[in-house]
Scaffold this motif. Structure first.
Motif, PDB file in Angstrom:
ATOM      1  N   ILE A  28       0.822  -1.210   0.000  1.00 11.95           N
ATOM      2  CA  ILE A  28       0.000   0.000   0.000  1.00 11.95           C
ATOM      3  C   ILE A  28       0.852   1.254   0.000  1.00 11.95           C
ATOM      4  O   ILE A  28       0.585   2.201  -0.730  1.00 11.95           O
ATOM      5  CB  ILE A  28      -0.956  -0.021   1.214  1.00 11.95           C
ATOM      6  N   ASN A 224     -14.355  12.610  -4.073  1.00 12.93           N
ATOM      7  CA  ASN A 224     -13.830  11.587  -4.968  1.00 12.93           C
ATOM      8  C   ASN A 224     -14.791  11.215  -6.084  1.00 12.93           C
ATOM      9  O   ASN A 224     -14.422  10.491  -6.989  1.00 12.93           O
ATOM     10  CB  ASN A 224     -13.498  10.323  -4.168  1.00 12.93           C
ATOM     11  N   TYR A 275      -7.469  12.570   6.460  1.00 11.48           N
ATOM     12  CA  TYR A 275      -7.466  11.231   7.026  1.00 11.48           C
ATOM     13  C   TYR A 275      -6.502  11.119   8.197  1.00 11.48           C
ATOM     14  O   TYR A 275      -6.818  10.535   9.228  1.00 11.48           O
ATOM     15  CB  TYR A 275      -7.098  10.223   5.938  1.00 11.48           C
TER      16      TYR A 275
ATOM     17  N   ARG B  71      -3.135  -0.683  10.979  1.00 10.43           N
ATOM     18  CA  ARG B  71      -4.555  -0.445  10.744  1.00 10.43           C
ATOM     19  C   ARG B  71      -4.761   0.857   9.958  1.00 10.43           C
ATOM     20  O   ARG B  71      -5.545   0.907   9.018  1.00 10.43           O
ATOM     21  CB  ARG B  71      -5.276  -0.360  12.089  1.00 10.43           C
ATOM     22  N   VAL B  72      -4.005   1.874  10.359  1.00  9.71           N
ATOM     23  CA  VAL B  72      -4.130   3.160   9.676  1.00  9.71           C
ATOM     24  C   VAL B  72      -3.693   3.040   8.218  1.00  9.71           C
ATOM     25  O   VAL B  72      -4.365   3.515   7.308  1.00  9.71           O
ATOM     26  CB  VAL B  72      -3.308   4.235  10.415  1.00  9.71           C
ATOM     27  N   ILE B  73      -2.571   2.352   7.998  1.00  8.95           N
ATOM     28  CA  ILE B  73      -2.052   2.236   6.638  1.00  8.95           C
ATOM     29  C   ILE B  73      -3.010   1.444   5.761  1.00  8.95           C
ATOM     30  O   ILE B  73      -3.297   1.821   4.622  1.00  8.95           O
ATOM     31  CB  ILE B  73      -0.663   1.554   6.657  1.00  8.95           C
ATOM     32  N   PHE B  74      -3.532   0.344   6.303  1.00  8.70           N
ATOM     33  CA  PHE B  74      -4.374  -0.528   5.478  1.00  8.70           C
ATOM     34  C   PHE B  74      -5.648   0.164   5.017  1.00  8.70           C
ATOM     35  O   PHE B  74      -6.250  -0.239   4.033  1.00  8.70           O
ATOM     36  CB  PHE B  74      -4.750  -1.800   6.260  1.00  8.70           C
ATOM     37  N   TYR B  75      -6.073   1.173   5.750  1.00 12.62           N
ATOM     38  CA  TYR B  75      -7.316   1.835   5.383  1.00 12.62           C
ATOM     39  C   TYR B  75      -7.105   2.906   4.319  1.00 12.62           C
ATOM     40  O   TYR B  75      -8.070   3.380   3.732  1.00 12.62           O
ATOM     41  CB  TYR B  75      -7.961   2.447   6.636  1.00 12.62           C
ATOM     42  N   VAL B  76      -5.856   3.280   4.066  1.00 13.22           N
ATOM     43  CA  VAL B  76      -5.585   4.398   3.168  1.00 13.22           C
ATOM     44  C   VAL B  76      -6.194   4.229   1.769  1.00 13.22           C
ATOM     45  O   VAL B  76      -6.828   5.153   1.270  1.00 13.22           O
ATOM     46  CB  VAL B  76      -4.064   4.676   3.072  1.00 13.22           C
ATOM     47  N   PRO B  77      -6.075   3.059   1.115  1.00 16.78           N
ATOM     48  CA  PRO B  77      -6.608   2.974  -0.249  1.00 16.78           C
ATOM     49  C   PRO B  77      -8.082   3.315  -0.341  1.00 16.78           C
ATOM     50  O   PRO B  77      -8.553   3.813  -1.357  1.00 16.78           O
ATOM     51  CB  PRO B  77      -6.384   1.499  -0.615  1.00 16.78           C
ATOM     52  N   ASN B  78      -8.786   3.085   0.750  1.00 18.46           N
ATOM     53  CA  ASN B  78     -10.216   3.313   0.744  1.00 18.46           C
ATOM     54  C   ASN B  78     -10.589   4.790   0.629  1.00 18.46           C
ATOM     55  O   ASN B  78     -11.686   5.127   0.181  1.00 18.46           O
ATOM     56  CB  ASN B  78     -10.792   2.733   2.031  1.00 18.46           C
ATOM     57  N   ILE B  79      -9.695   5.686   1.033  1.00 14.21           N
ATOM     58  CA  ILE B  79     -10.054   7.095   0.974  1.00 14.21           C
ATOM     59  C   ILE B  79      -9.584   7.736  -0.318  1.00 14.21           C
ATOM     60  O   ILE B  79      -9.856   8.900  -0.554  1.00 14.21           O
ATOM     61  CB  ILE B  79      -9.465   7.882   2.171  1.00 14.21           C
ATOM     62  N   LEU B  80      -8.880   6.989  -1.150  1.00 15.57           N
ATOM     63  CA  LEU B  80      -8.411   7.581  -2.396  1.00 15.57           C
ATOM     64  C   LEU B  80      -9.519   7.563  -3.432  1.00 15.57           C
ATOM     65  O   LEU B  80     -10.362   6.663  -3.457  1.00 15.57           O
ATOM     66  CB  LEU B  80      -7.213   6.792  -2.935  1.00 15.57           C
ATOM     67  N   GLN B 134      -8.019  -1.977  -3.088  1.00 14.50           N
ATOM     68  CA  GLN B 134      -8.711  -0.849  -2.465  1.00 14.50           C
ATOM     69  C   GLN B 134      -9.733  -1.319  -1.442  1.00 14.50           C
ATOM     70  O   GLN B 134     -10.121  -0.567  -0.563  1.00 14.50           O
ATOM     71  CB  GLN B 134      -9.319   0.061  -3.534  1.00 14.50           C
ATOM     72  N   ILE B 136      -9.540  -4.101   0.739  1.00 12.00           N
ATOM     73  CA  ILE B 136      -9.089  -4.839   1.925  1.00 12.00           C
ATOM     74  C   ILE B 136      -9.299  -4.043   3.212  1.00 12.00           C
ATOM     75  O   ILE B 136      -9.913  -4.525   4.160  1.00 12.00           O
ATOM     76  CB  ILE B 136      -7.605  -5.226   1.788  1.00 12.00           C
ATOM     77  N   TYR B 138     -11.136  -1.511   4.107  1.00 10.02           N
ATOM     78  CA  TYR B 138     -12.511  -1.246   4.519  1.00 10.02           C
ATOM     79  C   TYR B 138     -13.123  -2.446   5.219  1.00 10.02           C
ATOM     80  O   TYR B 138     -13.633  -2.361   6.332  1.00 10.02           O
ATOM     81  CB  TYR B 138     -13.310  -0.872   3.277  1.00 10.02           C
TER      82      TYR B 138
END
Lengths: 293, 261
Positions: A28, A224, A275, B71-80, B134, B136, B138
């Protein structure tokens, strides 16, 4: 992996977990970070290895994105649309959610299930019908006023954004209002507060946690969103994601990658900053009622 | 609207009954997009489910320093934005200067180098990869919140009786979060249909040669691009009914007694 195997498997298991976690984190972080690095690379650097670090800070990409690709204008459009959509949404959804959760009146149940049914309607299905509807109304307006105002209009887009987000927002807010004890309202009415006073001075301040979550979710959603913006704004006044889409198409054919990644950073950065500040609230809020359209 | 023949140029509506649906039945392109969508739903749901449940279990049950960071990193794709995701994955899949091919290049695994977005057989899996990437975070957060509400005494009792971690997971965690998993299966169906459209529209445009065309992108092309609104709406109706039916079937199959705790 039973206990008799002793601490050895335990260590191996821990190791395995760490490897897995770090692998996913790398999957990621690397692509996202890579875009940031690529946005300050010079054009010639894109012909070498993609893993090379940027030679220097080449901020011209951003300037080019802002000037030639009008990203600044798109940014402004996005801000206008998002802010107005959030305002409209809150003005409509807060009283509606409060009333639906607290007052019993004729048709109450029907409206409630109507709102819940709205949760299943997806923006992608109705993008084209909305476009056709606005097109029709535009022709009517054309014959009456001489000009149609509904397409390529930022306020109309904001209005439609707010409308599409209403079911989810009302659902989330009213389920929160239901958890608030009604003693407060009784106390307020004994003290002589009317319905409006009760709502604005007593109930809304208590609902602030859920209101914050609503604003966060819908900000991400509106910021978005691009399929409605693409469909309803065929001409000017495009929002940031649509602008980025155009930029990506243009720069790829022109083999001019720098501004493209700069554009991507411009779109990403506001959401990432937000975020980082609110990540705790956001991931907690998701459990209040999670549904992603 | 799906019952009309309605062209964009003539602007006349003509009632044609179910003709649009009959045309649809014989439309090879639609069947192709149908297959692609089903494939995407199945692949994305399975992979996201496995990965998300695994990481959710790890992050809730194991005490890991920096767990919050992950946890914070894994959620990042969801906000893009999905447009940004499309851009990122175009960079990853790029045949000559893409990240993926250059990794295989340095590991001297040249056989694995592919035209990720050019080969008709592979491209649909490339799209699936982006969708899983994207999704995972969430779903992981959702499973985590459901796992966190399981009382820890269950695990204590189980480990006193000598149950291994895997046993604990299959006999305690899975049954107790089963309801959440069922709910998310419906989400997978709805959101994959929707997001695959947005991603395909931004990344590949349905090409090459319709090999990544999915339900809604085909509908959009027909209705907005081709201006055959009636036909497009017929597709929309079919897709909508289909997704409901699929969700109902999946819901029915996965029905278990809800365990209380």
């Amino acid at each position: 992996m039973s206990k008799s195997n002793g601490p050895r498997t335990e260590v191996l298991f821990k190791l395995f977990i760490y490897v897995a976690l770090i692998t996913l984190a790398i999957f990621i972080i690397v692509p996202v970070g890579w875009v940031f690095l690529a946005s300050i690379k010079e054009n010639a650097e894109f012909y070498g290895s993609p893993w090379a670090m940027p030679v220097g800070f080449h901020f011209e990409n951003f300037i080019e994105a802002f000037n030639e690709a009008q990203m600044g204008e798109y940014l402004l459009n996005s801000i206008v649309v998002t802010v107005f959509a959030l305002l409209i949404l809150l003005v409509v959804a807060l009283p509606a959610a409060y009333v639906l959760s607290r007052f019993k009146f004729r048709g109450n149940g029907f409206i409630n299930s109507f709102v819940k049914a709205g949760l299943f309607i997806n923006v992608s299905y109705i993008a084209v019908p909305i476009f056709l509807m606005l097109l029709d109304w535009n022709t009517v307006m054309n014959t009456i006023f001489g000009e149609g105002l509904l397409l390529n209009n930022r306020l109309v887009l904001a209005f439609i954004y707010a409308a599409t987000a209403l079911p989810f927002t009302i659902f989330l807010l009213s389920s929160y209002f239901e958890t608030l004890p009604s003693d407060f309202e009784e106390a307020a009415s004994i003290d002589g507060a009317g319905y409006y006073r009760t709502m604005f001075s007593v109930m809304l301040p208590m609902a602030i946690p859920s209101i914050v979550i609503v604003i966060l979710f819908n900000f991400l959603l509106f910021w978005n969103e691009y399929i409605l913006a693409l469909t309803l704004m065929p001409g000017e006044n495009q929002t940031l994601p649509v602008g980025l889409l155009n930029l990506m198409a243009a720069e790829r054919s022109a083999v001019n990658y720098g501004p493209m990644y700069a554009g991507m950073v411009i779109v990403m950065l506001p959401t990432l900053i937000l975020y980082i500040f609110v990540q705790k609230r956001l991931t907690q809020g998701m459990t209040v009622g999670g549904l992603k359209g | 609207m799906s019952l009309y023949r309605w062209g964009g140029f003539s602007n006349t509506k003509e009632f044609v009954g179910f003709d649009n649906f009959i045309t649809l039945w014989n439309d090879v392109d639609f069947i192709q997009s149908f297959q692609n969508s089903i494939l995407l739903i199945v692949v994305v749901a399975i992979f996201t489910l496995l990965i998300a449940v695994f990481f959710a279990a790890v992050l809730t049950k194991e005490t890991i320093p920096g767990g919050n960071f992950f946890r914070v990193i894994f959620y990042v794709p969801n906000i893009l934005s999905i447009v940004v995701i499309a851009g990122v994955f175009s960079a990853i899949y790029d045949p000559s200067s893409g990240l993926l091919n250059s990794i295989f290049g340095t590991l001297s695994l040249e056989n694995f180098q592919q035209m990720w977005l050019g080969d008709q057989d592979i491209i649909i899996y490339s799209v699936a990869g982006a969708l899983v990437w994207q999704a995972i975070g969430y779903y992981m957060v959702m499973y985590m919140s459901s796992m966190a509400s399981i009382p820890p005494s269950f695990y204590e009792a189980a480990s006193l009786e000598g149950a291994s971690k895997w046993k604990q997971f299959t006999n305690i965690t899975l049954p107790l979060i089963w309801n959440t998993i069922r709910t998310t299966l419906t989400f997978y169906i709805i959101s994959t249909i929707n997001l695959s459209f947005l991603l395909v529209k931004a990344m590949t445009g349905g090409g090459p040669d319709g090999s990544t065309e999915v339900f809604l992108s085909y509908m959009y092309d027909q209705a907005y691009g081709n201006s055959t609104y009636g036909y497009g709406m017929a597709i929309g109706v079919v897709v909508f009914i289909f997704s409901f039916a699929l969700a109902a079937i999946v819901n029915h199959i996965t029905k278990r007694d809800v365990l209380e705790y």
